[in-house]
Design an enzyme around this catalytic site. Structure first.
Site, PDB file in Angstrom:
ATOM      1  N   SER A 150       0.827  -1.203   0.000  1.00 33.28           N
ATOM      2  CA  SER A 150       0.000   0.000   0.000  1.00 33.28           C
ATOM      3  C   SER A 150       0.866   1.260   0.000  1.00 33.28           C
ATOM      4  O   SER A 150       1.731   1.423  -0.856  1.00 33.28           O
ATOM      5  CB  SER A 150      -0.966  -0.054   1.191  1.00 33.28           C
ATOM      6  OG  SER A 150      -2.018   0.858   1.046  1.00 33.28           O
ATOM      7  N   ASP A 167      -5.968  -3.913  -2.219  1.00 30.19           N
ATOM      8  CA  ASP A 167      -4.879  -3.561  -1.303  1.00 30.19           C
ATOM      9  C   ASP A 167      -4.182  -4.805  -0.751  1.00 30.19           C
ATOM     10  O   ASP A 167      -4.820  -5.724  -0.239  1.00 30.19           O
ATOM     11  CB  ASP A 167      -5.463  -2.740  -0.150  1.00 30.19           C
ATOM     12  CG  ASP A 167      -4.410  -1.986   0.641  1.00 30.19           C
ATOM     13  OD1 ASP A 167      -3.315  -2.531   0.857  1.00 30.19           O
ATOM     14  OD2 ASP A 167      -4.689  -0.841   1.041  1.00 30.19           O
TER      15      ASP A 167
END
Length: 582
Positions: free
Chosen positions: A344, A458
């Protein structure tokens, strides 16, 4: 091959298990030791096989294969060098083999068969049993910490065509390796026509041997490839990629047991893609390295010696600006960063490190794109996500342009969660912005990235601190930065249901603020991976946890405080006062 009585005794004396024993004990082993030969690629034994012997490697190199920490495809876990033994645990316990062992190149061994007579012999000489147990425990300790058994020792430096500065590159690499161990550079003038025993002796005398193969000497080139634990394939930046001349290097068959590294000489131009063009000439995995100056040769040397330092950066929303402070401190401390990976926002900052942005450019790029750029401001009807994702995509493209991961100066990876397959995907090739976008697609906030029938979100959903991925890549010295925090979504008051709008307004005016939908979704995306976070933290050589409990996951306005706090924390962690001179 050891055939005489003295040859066998000499080889037993070189091992850690039998070398410290009295000569009469080694002599007692002679009736149980038989010579054994393997050609490169041959299997010595497979995981699950019956353990019926212990082996002493006399010459050559054996690879130990098994599942990595990230539980991906079988991979090389370690190397057995001449003078080492293999199969001790199964030999003593009779349990099935726990790993697959195969010859990395032509090998000669001694086979000690597991018979009742042999076991009784060891029982009469408990010192031999004690040495074997000590060796087993040492190996198990290495495996528990993810360490390879022995780093590779021999490397073939081969060029794609004539005219390359191959000798110069090999000499610069040898100079970078010598501080890490005795290094010998062999060319055709010295090594051509020598028998295997001569090569084995050179390898015993030196920690590393570089075999330099000229394109025009086919016999010597074949010798170099036959003797090498790893292939270092040299090409020149800016040249047109062409099929590699050696089938052994080009095809994926041999990569089942020997690592290939592509060394690209010369400067890189972002977006040019010359490394990716060369990689397309091979099947299977090839690890790329840029070689422009002494710092790059030193980095490559640490990778070859398994002394490389990897930086792993976690996800954590706005707290990710703390990664900038950590990187700044590490640079001031002179800490090398030989590989970088992250999840991320950690992947995004890590990409800046791999692009070799200095501190000022790193700060400006992230401030401009993640503070001033407002990546989550393109709200939409929440059919798939709360935002359209267009703004985030555009900002990532602006920051990283057309760079490809494999073209970066420092080896890099980022991770995403593949919802289609229910697994973590590791990205080491392809457009940088694209896979950073996939790895930051917080479910419910950003729409997923769709690619080749797969749905990517993610990486923090399944792996918010990918130290296991870094370790499986052969990097054993890991600096991990976990900014996820234990207090990522606090509640300042108690309630069970969302009140009416007037009541909600009254609560807000009196400082009783509900967590935002964005913050709830972001935190929910990270919770799944926290079940294994302690295991991944334990893989780090150094674990840095900058104090960010007072910074919310979406508190982008606290970016300056996050950077400064993490910078000071890192310096103190390494034992230097923040106000001290570098």
């Amino acid at each position: 091959m050891p055939t005489t009585r003295q040859d066998i005794l000499d080889n037993l004396a070189r091992t850690a298990v039998f070398g410290s024993l009295h000569a009469r004990v080694r002599a007692a082993l002679l009736p149980h030791a038989t010579p054994h030969e393997l050609r490169g690629g041959d299997i010595l034994f497979r995981s699950g096989d019956r353990a019926d012997a212990l082996y002493v490697l006399c010459s050559g190199s054996l690879g130990v294969f098994g599942r990595g920490l990230a539980r991906g495809a079988p991979q090389l876990l370690g190397v057995i060098a001449p003078g080492e033994t293999v199969g001790e645990l199964g030999f003593l316990t009779g349990q099935p083999r726990t790993a697959t062992v195969r010859a990395l190149r032509d090998c000669t061994l001694l086979r000690l068969h597991r018979s009742d007579l042999m076991l009784r012999l060891m029982a009469r000489h408990p010192e031999a049993l004690a040495e074997a147990l000590r060796h087993i425990l040492q190996r198990l300790g290495q495996r528990a910490h993810g360490e390879a058994l022995t780093p590779p020792r021999t490397f073939a430096v081969v060029g794609v065509h004539g005219g390359l500065a191959l000798r110069d590159a090999a000499e610069r690499l040898a100079a970078a390796l010598r501080p890490l161990g005795a290094t010998l550079l062999l060319d055709a003038a010295t090594g051509r026509g020598r028998d295997p025993a001569w090569h084995t002796e050179r390898e015993r005398e030196h920690r590393f041997v570089l075999y330099v193969a000229d394109r025009d000497d086919a016999q010597w080139r074949a010798t170099c490839l036959r003797q090498a634990d790893q292939f270092l394939l040299v090409a020149e930046a800016g040249t047109t990629a062409q099929p590699w001349p050696d089938a052994l290097c080009r095809s994926g068959g041999d990569t089942l047991h020997r690592t290939r590294r592509l060394l690209v000489l010369g400067p890189n131009a972002p977006g040019r893609g010359d490394v990716s063009a060369w990689l397309r000439q091979f099947s299977g995995e090839v690890l790329p390295h840029r070689l422009r100056g002494d710092a790059d040769y030193a980095r490559l040397a640490r990778h070859l010696a398994q002394r490389a330092v990897g930086l792993v950066l976690s996800g954590g929303g706005a707290r990710g600006f703390g990664h900038i402070g950590v990187v700044r401190a590490l640079r001031e401390l002179g800490q090398p960063i030989d590989a970088v990976g992250g999840t991320s926002i950690g992947g995004i900052v890590g990409a800046g490190v791999a692009c070799e942005w200095d501190d000022a450019e790193m700060l400006e790029q992230l401030r401009r794109n993640f503070i001033a750029g407002h990546p989550l401001r393109d709200l939409t009807v929440p059919l798939i996500a709360l935002t359209r994702g267009t703004r985030t995509t555009r900002l990532l493209q602006r920051a990283f342009a057309e760079r490809r991961i494999e073209d970066l100066a420092i080896p890099f990876f980022c991770v995403s969660t593949n919802l289609t397959r229910g697994r973590v995907d590791v990205h080491r090739r392809g457009k940088l912005w694209k896979w950073l976008r996939a790895g930051a697609a917080i479910p419910g906030i950003l729409p997923p990235l769709l690619d080749r029938g797969m749905v990517h979100v993610d990486g923090a959903v399944l792996n918010n601190l990918p130290t296991d991925v870094m370790r499986d890549a052969g990097v054993h010295d890991i600096v991990a930065v976990d900014i996820s925090g234990a207090n990522a979504l606090p509640a300042t008051f108690e309630d069970a249901a969302l009140p009416t709008l007037p009541r909600l307004t009254w609560q807000w005016l009196h400082g009783r603020q509900w967590p935002s939908l964005f913050a709830i979704l972001m935190r929910a995306a990270m919770v799944q991976s926290e079940g294994s976070i302690e295991m991944r933290r334990a893989l780090a050589t150094r674990l840095l946890t900058p104090p960010h409990e007072d910074v919310g996951l979406l508190n982008w306005r606290a970016w300056s405080r996050s950077i400064d706090s993490a910078y000071r924390y890192t310096l103190e962690h390494y034992g230097r006062r923040p106000d001290a001179a570098p």
